[in-house]
Write a protein that holds these residues in place. Sequence first.
Motif, PDB file in Angstrom:
ATOM      1  N   ALA A 211       1.209 -30.444  34.555  1.00  0.00           N
ATOM      2  CA  ALA A 211       2.129 -31.159  35.456  1.00  0.00           C
ATOM      3  C   ALA A 211       1.414 -31.668  36.704  1.00  0.00           C
ATOM      4  O   ALA A 211       1.881 -32.594  37.359  1.00  0.00           O
ATOM      5  CB  ALA A 211       3.276 -30.246  35.863  1.00  0.00           C
ATOM      6  N   VAL A 212       0.287 -31.036  37.037  1.00  0.00           N
ATOM      7  CA  VAL A 212      -0.451 -31.452  38.240  1.00  0.00           C
ATOM      8  C   VAL A 212      -1.644 -32.342  37.865  1.00  0.00           C
ATOM      9  O   VAL A 212      -1.790 -33.465  38.359  1.00  0.00           O
ATOM     10  CB  VAL A 212      -0.927 -30.205  39.035  1.00  0.00           C
ATOM     11  N   ILE A 213      -2.483 -31.842  36.959  1.00  0.00           N
ATOM     12  CA  ILE A 213      -3.728 -32.563  36.657  1.00  0.00           C
ATOM     13  C   ILE A 213      -3.443 -33.888  35.927  1.00  0.00           C
ATOM     14  O   ILE A 213      -4.013 -34.930  36.272  1.00  0.00           O
ATOM     15  CB  ILE A 213      -4.683 -31.698  35.795  1.00  0.00           C
ATOM     16  N   ASN A 214      -2.558 -33.848  34.940  1.00  0.00           N
ATOM     17  CA  ASN A 214      -2.397 -35.031  34.078  1.00  0.00           C
ATOM     18  C   ASN A 214      -1.877 -36.262  34.824  1.00  0.00           C
ATOM     19  O   ASN A 214      -2.518 -37.315  34.791  1.00  0.00           O
ATOM     20  CB  ASN A 214      -1.540 -34.696  32.858  1.00  0.00           C
ATOM     21  N   PRO A 215      -0.721 -36.185  35.529  1.00  0.00           N
ATOM     22  CA  PRO A 215      -0.244 -37.408  36.180  1.00  0.00           C
ATOM     23  C   PRO A 215      -1.173 -37.879  37.304  1.00  0.00           C
ATOM     24  O   PRO A 215      -1.394 -39.085  37.459  1.00  0.00           O
ATOM     25  CB  PRO A 215       1.134 -37.017  36.740  1.00  0.00           C
ATOM     26  N   LEU A 216      -1.741 -36.922  38.059  1.00  0.00           N
ATOM     27  CA  LEU A 216      -2.561 -37.355  39.206  1.00  0.00           C
ATOM     28  C   LEU A 216      -3.886 -37.979  38.751  1.00  0.00           C
ATOM     29  O   LEU A 216      -4.341 -38.980  39.327  1.00  0.00           O
ATOM     30  CB  LEU A 216      -2.795 -36.189  40.172  1.00  0.00           C
ATOM     31  N   THR A 217      -4.501 -37.419  37.715  1.00  0.00           N
ATOM     32  CA  THR A 217      -5.736 -38.053  37.223  1.00  0.00           C
ATOM     33  C   THR A 217      -5.420 -39.418  36.607  1.00  0.00           C
ATOM     34  O   THR A 217      -6.215 -40.352  36.727  1.00  0.00           O
ATOM     35  CB  THR A 217      -6.450 -37.171  36.165  1.00  0.00           C
ATOM     36  N   ALA A 218      -4.238 -39.527  35.990  1.00  0.00           N
ATOM     37  CA  ALA A 218      -3.860 -40.816  35.381  1.00  0.00           C
ATOM     38  C   ALA A 218      -3.580 -41.851  36.479  1.00  0.00           C
ATOM     39  O   ALA A 218      -4.012 -43.003  36.383  1.00  0.00           O
ATOM     40  CB  ALA A 218      -2.633 -40.639  34.488  1.00  0.00           C
ATOM     41  N   ALA A 301      17.004 -30.020  37.869  1.00  0.00           N
ATOM     42  CA  ALA A 301      18.386 -30.493  38.006  1.00  0.00           C
ATOM     43  C   ALA A 301      19.358 -29.437  37.476  1.00  0.00           C
ATOM     44  O   ALA A 301      20.416 -29.193  38.063  1.00  0.00           O
ATOM     45  CB  ALA A 301      18.555 -31.813  37.260  1.00  0.00           C
ATOM     46  N   ARG A 302      18.974 -28.756  36.381  1.00  0.00           N
ATOM     47  CA  ARG A 302      19.858 -27.726  35.810  1.00  0.00           C
ATOM     48  C   ARG A 302      20.071 -26.573  36.791  1.00  0.00           C
ATOM     49  O   ARG A 302      21.073 -25.904  36.778  1.00  0.00           O
ATOM     50  CB  ARG A 302      19.246 -27.181  34.509  1.00  0.00           C
ATOM     51  N   HIS A 303      19.071 -26.342  37.658  1.00  0.00           N
ATOM     52  CA  HIS A 303      19.183 -25.250  38.629  1.00  0.00           C
ATOM     53  C   HIS A 303      19.635 -25.766  39.994  1.00  0.00           C
ATOM     54  O   HIS A 303      19.557 -25.044  40.988  1.00  0.00           O
ATOM     55  CB  HIS A 303      17.834 -24.531  38.780  1.00  0.00           C
ATOM     56  N   GLY A 304      20.029 -27.042  40.075  1.00  0.00           N
ATOM     57  CA  GLY A 304      20.477 -27.622  41.346  1.00  0.00           C
ATOM     58  C   GLY A 304      19.360 -27.736  42.370  1.00  0.00           C
ATOM     59  O   GLY A 304      19.592 -27.674  43.576  1.00  0.00           O
ATOM     60  N   MET A 305      18.130 -27.878  41.889  1.00  0.00           N
ATOM     61  CA  MET A 305      16.982 -27.985  42.821  1.00  0.00           C
ATOM     62  C   MET A 305      16.489 -29.421  42.884  1.00  0.00           C
ATOM     63  O   MET A 305      16.489 -30.109  41.860  1.00  0.00           O
ATOM     64  CB  MET A 305      15.789 -27.161  42.297  1.00  0.00           C
ATOM     65  N   PRO A 306      16.012 -29.876  44.040  1.00  0.00           N
ATOM     66  CA  PRO A 306      15.410 -31.211  44.084  1.00  0.00           C
ATOM     67  C   PRO A 306      14.010 -31.184  43.459  1.00  0.00           C
ATOM     68  O   PRO A 306      13.329 -30.162  43.504  1.00  0.00           O
ATOM     69  CB  PRO A 306      15.325 -31.522  45.584  1.00  0.00           C
ATOM     70  N   ALA A 307      13.595 -32.301  42.859  1.00  0.00           N
ATOM     71  CA  ALA A 307      12.238 -32.377  42.272  1.00  0.00           C
ATOM     72  C   ALA A 307      11.673 -33.770  42.522  1.00  0.00           C
ATOM     73  O   ALA A 307      11.294 -34.459  41.566  1.00  0.00           O
ATOM     74  CB  ALA A 307      12.307 -32.044  40.789  1.00  0.00           C
ATOM     75  N   PRO A 308      11.609 -34.196  43.796  1.00  0.00           N
ATOM     76  CA  PRO A 308      11.214 -35.585  44.076  1.00  0.00           C
ATOM     77  C   PRO A 308       9.805 -35.927  43.576  1.00  0.00           C
ATOM     78  O   PRO A 308       9.570 -37.040  43.111  1.00  0.00           O
ATOM     79  CB  PRO A 308      11.292 -35.689  45.600  1.00  0.00           C
ATOM     80  N   LEU A 309       8.891 -34.944  43.634  1.00  0.00           N
ATOM     81  CA  LEU A 309       7.506 -35.280  43.246  1.00  0.00           C
ATOM     82  C   LEU A 309       7.371 -35.393  41.730  1.00  0.00           C
ATOM     83  O   LEU A 309       6.670 -36.273  41.229  1.00  0.00           O
ATOM     84  CB  LEU A 309       6.535 -34.240  43.798  1.00  0.00           C
ATOM     85  N   ASN A 310       8.039 -34.516  40.996  1.00  0.00           N
ATOM     86  CA  ASN A 310       7.994 -34.626  39.538  1.00  0.00           C
ATOM     87  C   ASN A 310       8.682 -35.911  39.075  1.00  0.00           C
ATOM     88  O   ASN A 310       8.209 -36.578  38.151  1.00  0.00           O
ATOM     89  CB  ASN A 310       8.627 -33.394  38.879  1.00  0.00           C
ATOM     90  N   GLU A 311       9.787 -36.256  39.743  1.00  0.00           N
ATOM     91  CA  GLU A 311      10.479 -37.507  39.378  1.00  0.00           C
ATOM     92  C   GLU A 311       9.578 -38.709  39.670  1.00  0.00           C
ATOM     93  O   GLU A 311       9.476 -39.639  38.861  1.00  0.00           O
ATOM     94  CB  GLU A 311      11.790 -37.643  40.156  1.00  0.00           C
ATOM     95  N   ALA A 312       8.925 -38.679  40.836  1.00  0.00           N
ATOM     96  CA  ALA A 312       8.058 -39.805  41.207  1.00  0.00           C
ATOM     97  C   ALA A 312       6.861 -39.892  40.255  1.00  0.00           C
ATOM     98  O   ALA A 312       6.482 -40.979  39.800  1.00  0.00           O
ATOM     99  CB  ALA A 312       7.583 -39.644  42.649  1.00  0.00           C
ATOM    100  N   ALA A 313       6.289 -38.735  39.916  1.00  0.00           N
ATOM    101  CA  ALA A 313       5.133 -38.730  39.000  1.00  0.00           C
ATOM    102  C   ALA A 313       5.544 -39.349  37.670  1.00  0.00           C
ATOM    103  O   ALA A 313       4.812 -40.186  37.100  1.00  0.00           O
ATOM    104  CB  ALA A 313       4.631 -37.299  38.800  1.00  0.00           C
ATOM    105  N   ALA A 314       6.717 -38.954  37.157  1.00  0.00           N
ATOM    106  CA  ALA A 314       7.169 -39.487  35.860  1.00  0.00           C
ATOM    107  C   ALA A 314       7.385 -41.006  35.957  1.00  0.00           C
ATOM    108  O   ALA A 314       6.938 -41.756  35.073  1.00  0.00           O
ATOM    109  CB  ALA A 314       8.449 -38.775  35.427  1.00  0.00           C
ATOM    110  N   ALA A 315       8.032 -41.451  37.036  1.00  0.00           N
ATOM    111  CA  ALA A 315       8.322 -42.888  37.159  1.00  0.00           C
ATOM    112  C   ALA A 315       7.027 -43.693  37.304  1.00  0.00           C
ATOM    113  O   ALA A 315       6.858 -44.754  36.681  1.00  0.00           O
ATOM    114  CB  ALA A 315       9.225 -43.127  38.369  1.00  0.00           C
ATOM    115  N   LEU A 316       6.080 -43.179  38.106  1.00  0.00           N
ATOM    116  CA  LEU A 316       4.837 -43.928  38.340  1.00  0.00           C
ATOM    117  C   LEU A 316       3.975 -43.996  37.078  1.00  0.00           C
ATOM    118  O   LEU A 316       3.375 -45.032  36.777  1.00  0.00           O
ATOM    119  CB  LEU A 316       4.047 -43.294  39.490  1.00  0.00           C
TER     120      LEU A 316
END
Length: 321
Positions: A211-218, A301-316
Amino acid sequence: MRIDLIGGGAVGLLYGSRLALGGAQVRMLTRGREQAGLLAREGIRLTGRADAAEGAPAAVAEVEALSLADAAAAEAAAGGRAGRWHVLAVKQTAIGPELLELLAALLRPGDGLLCLQNGIGHLERLAKALPEVRLYAGVTSEGALRAGAREVVHTGEGELHYGPAPGSAAAGLAEDALLGGWRQALRQAGIAAFLSNDVEDRICRKLLLNAVINPLTALLDLPNGRLPEHPQGGRLMKALHAESLAILVRSGFAATGEEWERLLDVCRRTAANTSSMLADVRAGRPTEIDSINGELARLAARHGMPAPLNEAAAALVHALE
Ligand SMILES: NC(=O)C1=CN([C@@H]2O[C@H](COP(=O)(O)OP(=O)(O)OC[C@H]3O[C@@H](n4cnc5c(N)ncnc54)[C@H](OP(=O)(O)O)[C@@H]3O)[C@@H](O)[C@H]2O)C=CC1
Ligand SMILES: CC(C)(CO)C(=O)C(=O)O
């Protein structure tokens, strides 16, 4: 024992060749007939093995091979047979309705299916489509690179950790002839493999790294080793790691406090690697981002937590595809 390897890519060719060289009867089930014909005629060429002497010729493993569609069609017409072991070595992006239908035709109740995908979400889809199949989840740290339709390079020695997928027909089963045969094939091939009843913990740990290495290296177009020292990459790593770890902990993952150090260690040990996501982006292939950061955002989202960085990584990363 016959083992079906589904997917003739890097991981499928690596495990297929090593198991066959160890003496197992391996059948490669590929997407296309052309690759199957080539593999059946010429075998798998394996290079880069740590145990091969300097300058040693490539090992060539003899295998049977068919297209998955042909094997599935033949299975429907076949009579009774004993339980069979299969290894699923396709990318997460390939696990859709078409593949699930072929697997449902190929596998029988009581067969074993070991899934080697990075990311999460696939086991639920497979369990729903194949309720009577014994599903096993595997996490492999072997490095493999497909160098041609029948050629694979073993780029890094690693281990396989696997166990019954939570809630599947494999959970709680004692070792029997099918599992015993698979374990013997691994031993004969010299593959370091560990069977455990707590494979979920391994899956979470691998997910956190990916979740950290793959999107950021890409996104930054960097080899793994350059990420921590990159001014923006290093800061993003910390933030994405903290958010992803918090989501996993909320979902029941037992953190030890050593996760950040482990992440830096993997960047060091795979310093020259092009991550699989960067390789996919460069080759214009769909990435596994939905099964990694996309799944973490859904878990949050299932736990009612924000995940702005994971959402941004997926969108980018999607924007790069
Ligand atoms: N490479 C590595 O070192 C590691 C990879 N992994 C994980 O293992 C999984 C596989 O990765 P990898 O081997 O690198 O991926 P590759 O892209 O090299 O191989 C995937 C293979 O799946 C085949 N495939 C796709 N759809 C089907 C289908 N319907 N029927 C049969 N075969 C199909 C593809 O065929 P075609 O070529 O015809 O498209 C391709 O050969 C991924 O989830 C990855 O994250 C985990 C650890 C290490
Ligand atoms: C651990 C890591 C990041 C190694 O490259 C990997 O699994 C990948 O590239 O998908």
